[in-house]
Design a protein around this motif. Structure first.
Motif, PDB file in Angstrom:
ATOM      1  N   SER A 183       0.837  -1.206   0.000  1.00  0.00           N
ATOM      2  CA  SER A 183       0.000   0.000   0.000  1.00  0.00           C
ATOM      3  C   SER A 183       0.868   1.250   0.000  1.00  0.00           C
ATOM      4  CB  SER A 183      -0.919  -0.004   1.228  1.00  0.00           C
ATOM      5  OG  SER A 183      -1.768  -1.121   1.225  1.00  0.00           O
ATOM      6  N   ALA A 184       1.943   1.210   0.788  1.00  0.00           N
ATOM      7  CA  ALA A 184       2.866   2.358   0.835  1.00  0.00           C
ATOM      8  C   ALA A 184       3.544   2.571  -0.506  1.00  0.00           C
ATOM      9  CB  ALA A 184       3.914   2.130   1.929  1.00  0.00           C
ATOM     10  N   GLY A 185       3.835   1.475  -1.211  1.00  0.00           N
ATOM     11  CA  GLY A 185       4.454   1.593  -2.528  1.00  0.00           C
ATOM     12  C   GLY A 185       3.536   2.258  -3.529  1.00  0.00           C
ATOM     13  N   VAL A 186       2.251   1.894  -3.501  1.00  0.00           N
ATOM     14  CA  VAL A 186       1.264   2.539  -4.381  1.00  0.00           C
ATOM     15  C   VAL A 186       1.212   4.032  -4.079  1.00  0.00           C
ATOM     16  CG1 VAL A 186      -1.164   2.659  -5.041  1.00  0.00           C
ATOM     17  CG2 VAL A 186      -0.108   0.435  -4.600  1.00  0.00           C
ATOM     18  N   ALA A 187       1.168   4.359  -2.800  1.00  0.00           N
ATOM     19  CA  ALA A 187       1.094   5.768  -2.392  1.00  0.00           C
ATOM     20  C   ALA A 187       2.333   6.539  -2.839  1.00  0.00           C
ATOM     21  CB  ALA A 187       0.932   5.854  -0.880  1.00  0.00           C
ATOM     22  N   ASP A 188       3.504   5.924  -2.702  1.00  0.00           N
ATOM     23  CA  ASP A 188       4.759   6.576  -3.095  1.00  0.00           C
ATOM     24  C   ASP A 188       4.763   6.872  -4.593  1.00  0.00           C
ATOM     25  OD1 ASP A 188       7.317   7.545  -3.216  1.00  0.00           O
ATOM     26  OD2 ASP A 188       8.309   5.631  -2.876  1.00  0.00           O
ATOM     27  N   ALA A 189       4.394   5.873  -5.390  1.00  0.00           N
ATOM     28  CA  ALA A 189       4.384   6.063  -6.849  1.00  0.00           C
ATOM     29  C   ALA A 189       3.377   7.135  -7.260  1.00  0.00           C
ATOM     30  CB  ALA A 189       4.065   4.743  -7.536  1.00  0.00           C
ATOM     31  N   LEU A 190       2.220   7.136  -6.628  1.00  0.00           N
ATOM     32  CA  LEU A 190       1.195   8.134  -6.975  1.00  0.00           C
ATOM     33  C   LEU A 190       1.612   9.539  -6.548  1.00  0.00           C
ATOM     34  CD1 LEU A 190      -2.301   6.503  -6.349  1.00  0.00           C
ATOM     35  CD2 LEU A 190      -1.445   7.511  -8.460  1.00  0.00           C
ATOM     36  N   THR A 191       2.300   9.628  -5.418  1.00  0.00           N
ATOM     37  CA  THR A 191       2.766  10.939  -4.965  1.00  0.00           C
ATOM     38  C   THR A 191       3.621  11.620  -6.033  1.00  0.00           C
ATOM     39  OG1 THR A 191       2.743  10.259  -2.642  1.00  0.00           O
ATOM     40  CG2 THR A 191       4.133  12.135  -3.213  1.00  0.00           C
ATOM     41  N   ARG A 192       4.404  10.822  -6.750  1.00  0.00           N
ATOM     42  CA  ARG A 192       5.315  11.351  -7.760  1.00  0.00           C
ATOM     43  C   ARG A 192       4.652  11.566  -9.122  1.00  0.00           C
ATOM     44  NH1 ARG A 192      10.276  10.612  -5.373  1.00  0.00           N
ATOM     45  NH2 ARG A 192      10.170   9.271  -3.552  1.00  0.00           N
ATOM     46  N   SER A 193       3.542  10.890  -9.363  1.00  0.00           N
ATOM     47  CA  SER A 193       2.988  10.902 -10.722  1.00  0.00           C
ATOM     48  C   SER A 193       1.547  11.388 -10.843  1.00  0.00           C
ATOM     49  CB  SER A 193       3.058   9.481 -11.300  1.00  0.00           C
ATOM     50  OG  SER A 193       2.297   8.575 -10.515  1.00  0.00           O
ATOM     51  N   ALA A 194       0.831  11.479  -9.727  1.00  0.00           N
ATOM     52  CA  ALA A 194      -0.613  11.695  -9.795  1.00  0.00           C
ATOM     53  C   ALA A 194      -1.009  12.970 -10.540  1.00  0.00           C
ATOM     54  CB  ALA A 194      -1.201  11.711  -8.383  1.00  0.00           C
ATOM     55  N   ALA A 195      -0.313  14.065 -10.285  1.00  0.00           N
ATOM     56  CA  ALA A 195      -0.689  15.334 -10.920  1.00  0.00           C
ATOM     57  C   ALA A 195      -0.550  15.247 -12.442  1.00  0.00           C
ATOM     58  CB  ALA A 195       0.161  16.473 -10.371  1.00  0.00           C
ATOM     59  N   ALA A 196       0.585  14.688 -12.889  1.00  0.00           N
ATOM     60  CA  ALA A 196       0.816  14.575 -14.337  1.00  0.00           C
ATOM     61  C   ALA A 196      -0.153  13.582 -14.970  1.00  0.00           C
ATOM     62  CB  ALA A 196       2.259  14.145 -14.602  1.00  0.00           C
ATOM     63  N   LEU A 197      -0.403  12.472 -14.289  1.00  0.00           N
ATOM     64  CA  LEU A 197      -1.327  11.475 -14.832  1.00  0.00           C
ATOM     65  C   LEU A 197      -2.751  12.018 -14.892  1.00  0.00           C
ATOM     66  CD1 LEU A 197      -0.008   8.221 -13.105  1.00  0.00           C
ATOM     67  CD2 LEU A 197       0.127   8.794 -15.536  1.00  0.00           C
ATOM     68  N   HIS A 198      -3.140  12.772 -13.884  1.00  0.00           N
ATOM     69  CA  HIS A 198      -4.482  13.373 -13.891  1.00  0.00           C
ATOM     70  C   HIS A 198      -4.614  14.364 -15.039  1.00  0.00           C
ATOM     71  CE1 HIS A 198      -8.259  14.983 -12.436  1.00  0.00           C
ATOM     72  NE2 HIS A 198      -7.744  16.197 -12.454  1.00  0.00           N
ATOM     73  N   ASN A 230       8.122   8.052 -11.142  1.00  0.00           N
ATOM     74  CA  ASN A 230       8.815   9.009 -12.009  1.00  0.00           C
ATOM     75  C   ASN A 230       8.670   8.648 -13.490  1.00  0.00           C
ATOM     76  OD1 ASN A 230       9.767  10.667  -9.929  1.00  0.00           O
ATOM     77  ND2 ASN A 230      11.557   9.377  -9.594  1.00  0.00           N
ATOM     78  N   ALA A 231       8.719   7.348 -13.788  1.00  0.00           N
ATOM     79  CA  ALA A 231       8.581   6.911 -15.184  1.00  0.00           C
ATOM     80  C   ALA A 231       7.203   7.256 -15.735  1.00  0.00           C
ATOM     81  CB  ALA A 231       8.830   5.408 -15.291  1.00  0.00           C
ATOM     82  N   LEU A 232       6.166   7.062 -14.931  1.00  0.00           N
ATOM     83  CA  LEU A 232       4.809   7.381 -15.390  1.00  0.00           C
ATOM     84  C   LEU A 232       4.626   8.890 -15.577  1.00  0.00           C
ATOM     85  CD1 LEU A 232       2.706   4.867 -13.274  1.00  0.00           C
ATOM     86  CD2 LEU A 232       3.072   4.833 -15.746  1.00  0.00           C
ATOM     87  N   VAL A 281      11.186   0.666 -17.796  1.00  0.00           N
ATOM     88  CA  VAL A 281      10.025   0.582 -16.899  1.00  0.00           C
ATOM     89  C   VAL A 281       8.736   0.477 -17.708  1.00  0.00           C
ATOM     90  CG1 VAL A 281       8.688   1.782 -15.124  1.00  0.00           C
ATOM     91  CG2 VAL A 281      11.193   1.838 -15.055  1.00  0.00           C
ATOM     92  N   VAL A 282       8.631   1.292 -18.753  1.00  0.00           N
ATOM     93  CA  VAL A 282       7.425   1.268 -19.587  1.00  0.00           C
ATOM     94  C   VAL A 282       7.331  -0.053 -20.360  1.00  0.00           C
ATOM     95  CG1 VAL A 282       6.199   2.408 -21.482  1.00  0.00           C
ATOM     96  CG2 VAL A 282       7.366   3.783 -19.740  1.00  0.00           C
ATOM     97  N   ALA A 283       8.473  -0.573 -20.788  1.00  0.00           N
ATOM     98  CA  ALA A 283       8.477  -1.873 -21.465  1.00  0.00           C
ATOM     99  C   ALA A 283       7.951  -2.959 -20.532  1.00  0.00           C
ATOM    100  CB  ALA A 283       9.885  -2.213 -21.944  1.00  0.00           C
ATOM    101  N   GLY A 284       8.422  -2.949 -19.284  1.00  0.00           N
ATOM    102  CA  GLY A 284       7.952  -3.921 -18.308  1.00  0.00           C
ATOM    103  C   GLY A 284       6.465  -3.802 -18.056  1.00  0.00           C
TER     104      GLY A 284
END
Length: 245
Positions: free
Chosen positions: A22-37, A65-67, A154-157
């Motif tokens: 759960s913490a990993g999901v939160a960490d990734a979203l913290t870095r990408s959520a604004a751009a993804l939104h 960061n990759a997202l 990362v995107v390839a994976g």
């Protein structure tokens, strides 16, 4: 704040079912959520992409960061990429150019219409369906166009594990009540253990108190205290006598 419980449910349910905490999901979203939104992705789609990318990377920070880079490159945001310290080389100079390149390589159109991008998730969802049919040169060109050299792996994976993106997105969508249910289960478990302990202790107490064991212990303790008291009094008298002599 009003959506906090819903977000916690999504983190919890996805963390319970996929190779990310759960913490990993939160960490990734913290870095990408604004751009993804900004790129048209909802939180469920974003979580789905994070799960698929992390299958191989096992690094939520790198995935986030990759997202972010991916969504910015699709939209041609060179200035923002450079501000992040990311390589902006190869970013398409125009939306039309990138649209034409990706379509020629894969048959996937990144645009809904002349002025509207598809969401990052929708673009990758269509690409994933065609990914196994593409040759290595086409894959490499698409990855460089969309992710740049530094984030391509990362995107390839993520594309290789796209089934998990779809499943995780559905899991996040259907996660209502997950965290509360898990908390209730934990509390029930604790309460159950306490109840079991209390019942066992009561039974033990009744059994012991009805036996001769406690009586014997009490009698022994009384005798021991009497002996100690007698010794103390004797020692005190003896010392007094010695002083007088």
């Amino acid at each position: 704040a009003e959506n906090s419980q819903t977000i916690v449910d999504k983190y919890n349910e996805v963390g319970n079912n996929y190779a990310i905490s759960s913490a990993g999901v939160a960490d990734a979203l913290t870095r990408s959520a604004a751009a993804l939104h900004a790129a048209g992705n909802d939180i469920n789609q974003s979580i789905g992409m994070i799960v698929a990318a992390n299958d191989v990377a096992q690094d939520p920070e790198s995935v986030g960061n990759a997202l972010k880079v991916l969504s910015l490159r699709i939209r041609g945001a060179s200035a923002e990429l450079e501000a992040m310290g990311e390589d902006a080389d190869g970013v398409a100079t125009s939306t039309a150019k990138l649209q034409a390149e990706i379509k020629a390589l894969s048959g996937v159109d990144i645009m809904k219409d002349k002025t509207t991008f598809k969401s990052t998730y929708d673009i990758l969802d269509e690409l994933a369906d065609k990914w196994s049919e593409l040759n290595d040169i086409s894959k490499a060109s698409i990855l460089e166009d969309l992710a740049g050299k530094n984030r391509a792996s990362v995107v390839a994976g993520m594309l290789e594990n796209w089934d998990d993106a779809r499943k995780a997105m559905e899991t996040a969508q259907q996660s209502a009540g997950s965290a509360e249910a898990e908390l209730e289960t934990a509390l029930d478990s604790v309460q159950g253990k306490l109840s079991q302990f209390q019942a066992t202790f009561q039974d033990f107490s009744q059994t012991v108190l009805d036996s001769n064991l406690v009586k014997g212990i009490i009698d022994f303790g009384t005798s021991a205290l009497d002996a100690a008291d007698g010794f103390t009094k004797w020692a005190g008298v003896d010392r007094k006598s010695t002083r007088l002599n």
